[in-house]
Scaffold this active site. Structure first.
Site, PDB file in Angstrom:
ATOM      1  N   ASN A 129       0.830  -1.210   0.000  1.00 16.84           N
ATOM      2  CA  ASN A 129       0.000   0.000   0.000  1.00 16.84           C
ATOM      3  C   ASN A 129       0.862   1.257   0.000  1.00 16.84           C
ATOM      4  O   ASN A 129       1.912   1.314   0.647  1.00 16.84           O
ATOM      5  CB  ASN A 129      -1.012  -0.004   1.153  1.00 16.84           C
ATOM      6  CG  ASN A 129      -0.395  -0.167   2.526  1.00 16.84           C
ATOM      7  OD1 ASN A 129       0.639  -0.797   2.689  1.00 16.84           O
ATOM      8  ND2 ASN A 129      -1.034   0.385   3.529  1.00 16.84           N
ATOM      9  N   GLU A 160       0.431   5.284   0.533  1.00 16.74           N
ATOM     10  CA  GLU A 160      -0.499   6.318   0.990  1.00 16.74           C
ATOM     11  C   GLU A 160      -0.059   7.701   0.546  1.00 16.74           C
ATOM     12  O   GLU A 160       1.068   7.898   0.062  1.00 16.74           O
ATOM     13  CB  GLU A 160      -0.640   6.227   2.518  1.00 16.74           C
ATOM     14  CG  GLU A 160      -1.253   4.888   2.931  1.00 16.74           C
ATOM     15  CD  GLU A 160      -1.544   4.770   4.416  1.00 16.74           C
ATOM     16  OE1 GLU A 160      -1.102   5.631   5.208  1.00 16.74           O
ATOM     17  OE2 GLU A 160      -2.238   3.792   4.789  1.00 16.74           O
ATOM     18  N   CYS A 199      -4.150   0.612  -2.446  1.00 21.20           N
ATOM     19  CA  CYS A 199      -3.972  -0.629  -1.674  1.00 21.20           C
ATOM     20  C   CYS A 199      -2.865  -1.490  -2.284  1.00 21.20           C
ATOM     21  O   CYS A 199      -2.557  -1.394  -3.478  1.00 21.20           O
ATOM     22  CB  CYS A 199      -5.248  -1.448  -1.682  1.00 21.20           C
ATOM     23  SG  CYS A 199      -6.636  -0.695  -0.835  1.00 21.20           S
ATOM     24  N   GLU A 213      -2.994  -4.681  -2.999  1.00 23.56           N
ATOM     25  CA  GLU A 213      -3.489  -5.612  -4.022  1.00 23.56           C
ATOM     26  C   GLU A 213      -3.476  -4.960  -5.407  1.00 23.56           C
ATOM     27  O   GLU A 213      -3.019  -5.550  -6.387  1.00 23.56           O
ATOM     28  CB  GLU A 213      -4.923  -6.065  -3.703  1.00 23.56           C
ATOM     29  CG  GLU A 213      -5.052  -6.871  -2.433  1.00 23.56           C
ATOM     30  CD  GLU A 213      -5.321  -6.009  -1.204  1.00 23.56           C
ATOM     31  OE1 GLU A 213      -4.775  -4.885  -1.111  1.00 23.56           O
ATOM     32  OE2 GLU A 213      -6.069  -6.463  -0.333  1.00 23.56           O
ATOM     33  N   CYS A 260     -10.387  -4.883   0.022  1.00 22.27           N
ATOM     34  CA  CYS A 260     -11.506  -3.929   0.017  1.00 22.27           C
ATOM     35  C   CYS A 260     -12.334  -4.129  -1.257  1.00 22.27           C
ATOM     36  O   CYS A 260     -11.926  -4.834  -2.189  1.00 22.27           O
ATOM     37  CB  CYS A 260     -10.994  -2.495   0.118  1.00 22.27           C
ATOM     38  SG  CYS A 260     -10.304  -1.861  -1.425  1.00 22.27           S
ATOM     39  N   CYS A 268     -10.591  -3.306  -4.578  1.00 19.33           N
ATOM     40  CA  CYS A 268      -9.592  -4.310  -4.977  1.00 19.33           C
ATOM     41  C   CYS A 268     -10.275  -5.575  -5.484  1.00 19.33           C
ATOM     42  O   CYS A 268      -9.812  -6.197  -6.435  1.00 19.33           O
ATOM     43  CB  CYS A 268      -8.659  -4.631  -3.811  1.00 19.33           C
ATOM     44  SG  CYS A 268      -7.476  -3.309  -3.492  1.00 19.33           S
TER      45      CYS A 268
HETATM   46  N1  THU Z   1      -5.197  -1.569   2.578  1.00 15.55           N
HETATM   47  C1  THU Z   1      -4.629  -2.404   1.659  1.00 15.55           C
HETATM   48  O1  THU Z   1      -3.556  -2.121   1.119  1.00 15.55           O
HETATM   49  N2  THU Z   1      -5.268  -3.545   1.370  1.00 15.55           N
HETATM   50  C2  THU Z   1      -6.409  -3.999   1.969  1.00 15.55           C
HETATM   51  O2  THU Z   1      -6.892  -5.077   1.646  1.00 15.55           O
HETATM   52  C3  THU Z   1      -7.053  -3.171   2.994  1.00 15.55           C
HETATM   53  C4  THU Z   1      -6.473  -1.832   3.214  1.00 15.55           C
HETATM   54  C5  THU Z   1      -4.478  -0.357   2.946  1.00 15.55           C
HETATM   55  C6  THU Z   1      -5.072   0.937   2.461  1.00 15.55           C
HETATM   56  C7  THU Z   1      -4.510   1.908   3.468  1.00 15.55           C
HETATM   57  O3  THU Z   1      -3.201   2.283   3.069  1.00 15.55           O
HETATM   58  C8  THU Z   1      -4.397   1.117   4.745  1.00 15.55           C
HETATM   59  O4  THU Z   1      -4.424  -0.253   4.356  1.00 15.55           O
HETATM   60  C9  THU Z   1      -5.501   1.375   5.756  1.00 15.55           C
HETATM   61  O5  THU Z   1      -6.753   1.217   5.161  1.00 15.55           O
END
Ligand code: THU
Length: 159
Positions: free
Chosen positions: A61, A63, A72, A74, A111, A114
């Site tokens: 991920n 940000e 994310c 994925e 999520c 994804c």
């Molecule tokens: N996140 C992912 O990378 N994958 C998931 O399946 C759930 C959430 C990340 C997004 C964000 O950077 C952090 O987790 C908190 O939501």
């Protein structure tokens, strides 16, 4: 009125029960968390996509101060795989998450956005993606995205 029951079957394995190939992919997803950039959530997620050729593409991920601009793990992995290996179907995707140094006991699930992208990648290549969600207490395995995304919107819906 009609009622449809939507059945979703997934399996939970102990890590030791997985094939060597699956174990390797889970390990790659755990390693991939090192590439996470998560200064806001401090939630480190890694993803590893196995291609038909056997190559593994990592994602984590990423940000951003403008929160929705981040992505994310994925989708980072799947978009990287598509961009770098457009002719290679993705056959499996492992996901791992940790807070600090501790991986979560219960696996996290992708999520909604994804899941939609995983569905799109399956459609693109016509190949189901084996999904491995790592938790220290067990690894949840879904054969393809359909159990996690019933009644999904696919390109055929637009024809
Ligand atoms: N996140 C992912 O990378 N994958 C998931 O399946 C759930 C959430 C990340 C997004 C964000 O950077 C952090 O987790 C908190 O939501």
């Amino acid at each position: 009125m009609k009622e449809y029951k939507l059945e979703a079957v997934v399996h939970v394995y102990e890590l030791a029960e997985l094939s060597e190939e699956d174990k390797q992919l889970v390990e790659a997803a755990k390693q991939a968390t090192k590439g996470s950039y998560a200064p806001y959530s401090k939630f480190l997620v890694g993803a590893a996509a196995r291609l038909e050729s056997g190559s593994i593409v990592l994602g984590a991920n990423q940000e951003n101060a403008a929160y929705p601009s981040g992505l994310c793990a994925e989708r980072t992995a799947l978009f990287a795989a598509g961009a770098q290996h457009p002719d290679q179907p993705v056959v499996a995707l492992a996901i791992a998450a940790r807070k600090g140094r501790s991986f979560l006991a219960k696996p996290i699930s992708p999520c909604g956005a994804c899941r939609q992208v995983i569905s799109g990648v399956e459609e693109r290549y016509g190949v189901p993606i084996r999904i491995l969600l790592y938790g220290t207490e067990g690894v949840l395995v879904s054969e393809g995205i359909k159990p996690l995304l019933p009644l999904s919107f696919v390109d055929e819906d637009m024809r």
